[in-house]
Write an enzyme that holds these catalytic residues in place. Structure first.
Site, short mmCIF file in Angstrom:
data_model
loop_
_atom_site.label_atom_id
_atom_site.label_comp_id
_atom_site.label_asym_id
_atom_site.label_seq_id
_atom_site.Cartn_x
_atom_site.Cartn_y
_atom_site.Cartn_z
CB ILE A 36 -0.95 -0.02 1.23
CG1 ILE A 36 -2.18 0.82 0.98
CG2 ILE A 36 -0.24 0.38 2.50
CD1 ILE A 36 -3.29 0.59 2.01
CG ASN A 97 11.73 -5.63 7.47
OD1 ASN A 97 12.95 -5.58 7.34
ND2 ASN A 97 10.90 -4.86 6.79
CG HIS A 110 5.38 -9.25 5.39
ND1 HIS A 110 5.06 -9.24 6.72
CD2 HIS A 110 6.09 -8.13 5.16
CE1 HIS A 110 5.54 -8.15 7.29
NE2 HIS A 110 6.19 -7.47 6.37
CG HIS A 112 8.95 -5.95 1.91
ND1 HIS A 112 8.11 -4.87 2.00
CD2 HIS A 112 9.08 -6.43 3.18
CE1 HIS A 112 7.75 -4.69 3.27
NE2 HIS A 112 8.33 -5.63 4.00
P1 AMP Z 1 7.13 -4.65 7.47
O1 AMP Z 1 7.76 -3.42 8.04
O2 AMP Z 1 8.13 -5.54 6.81
O3 AMP Z 1 6.26 -5.35 8.48
O4 AMP Z 1 6.22 -4.14 6.29
C1 AMP Z 1 4.83 -4.09 6.31
C2 AMP Z 1 4.40 -3.56 4.97
O5 AMP Z 1 3.00 -3.74 4.86
C3 AMP Z 1 4.68 -2.07 4.76
O6 AMP Z 1 5.51 -1.91 3.61
C4 AMP Z 1 3.29 -1.48 4.54
O7 AMP Z 1 3.28 -0.45 3.58
C5 AMP Z 1 2.49 -2.68 4.10
N1 AMP Z 1 1.06 -2.64 4.37
C6 AMP Z 1 0.44 -2.33 5.54
N2 AMP Z 1 -0.89 -2.44 5.42
C7 AMP Z 1 -1.13 -2.83 4.13
C8 AMP Z 1 -2.29 -3.13 3.39
N3 AMP Z 1 -3.50 -3.03 3.94
N4 AMP Z 1 -2.16 -3.51 2.10
C9 AMP Z 1 -0.93 -3.59 1.55
N5 AMP Z 1 0.20 -3.34 2.20
C10 AMP Z 1 0.12 -2.95 3.48
#
Ligand code: AMP
Length: 127
Positions: A36, A97, A110, A112
């Site tokens: 997002i 992460n 997850h 990236h």
């Molecule tokens: P992390 O810091 O590795 O936990 O990354 C979490 C990621 O999730 C971030 O890059 C956010 O931009 C992404 N994120 C959070 N909420 C959503 C959502 N509803 N849809 C898509 N991505 C999201």
């Protein structure tokens, strides 16, 4: 130490269809969707459908079928973005992460998949 999974995290809600996502790819055990808040022209998150908190949790407790499915899903996403060499791209980065020091924001495992521009060196030193 046991891993404590919070089923109210945002990716669990996406998996249950409670909030939307922009889907890129789906397999029996994995889902990929656009981040997002993209940090690169292509920024896709790939998550397992199972309740895993971190990559280490996933590696320790996922079945071989889940592990294989996820690995292939990540590779397929890199192809679908066009960043993979096989798709004629110039490269991409895979990053996961895990925990507070890595600034993990969402406690559902997850990775990236980022690409579409020069990404520089791997780590930035925090200020
Ligand atoms: P992390 O810091 O590795 O936990 O990354 C979490 C990621 O999730 C971030 O890059 C956010 O931009 C992404 N994120 C959070 N909420 C959503 C959502 N509803 N849809 C898509 N991505 C999201």
């Amino acid at each position: 130490m046991a891993y404590a999974y919070d089923p109210q995290n945002i990716f669990a809600k996406i998996l249950r269809g409670e909030i939307p996502c922009t889907k890129v790819h789906e397999t029996p055990h994995s889902l990929a969707f656009h981040d997002i808040n993209p940090q690169a022209p292509h920024h896709v998150l790939v998550i397992p459908k199972g309740p895993y908190v971190t990559f280490d949790h996933f590696a320790a407790e996922a079945s071989d079928a889940e592990l294989a499915d996820f690995t292939r899903a990540v590779g397929r996403v890199a192809e679908l973005t066009g960043c993979a060499e096989a798709a004629g791209g110039a490269g991409w980065r895979l990053l996961s992460n895990a925990g507070a020091d890595a600034h993990q924001e969402v406690p559902h495992m997850h990775v990236h998949v980022c690409g579409g521009r020069f990404l520089g060196r791997m780590l930035n030193v925090p200020e």
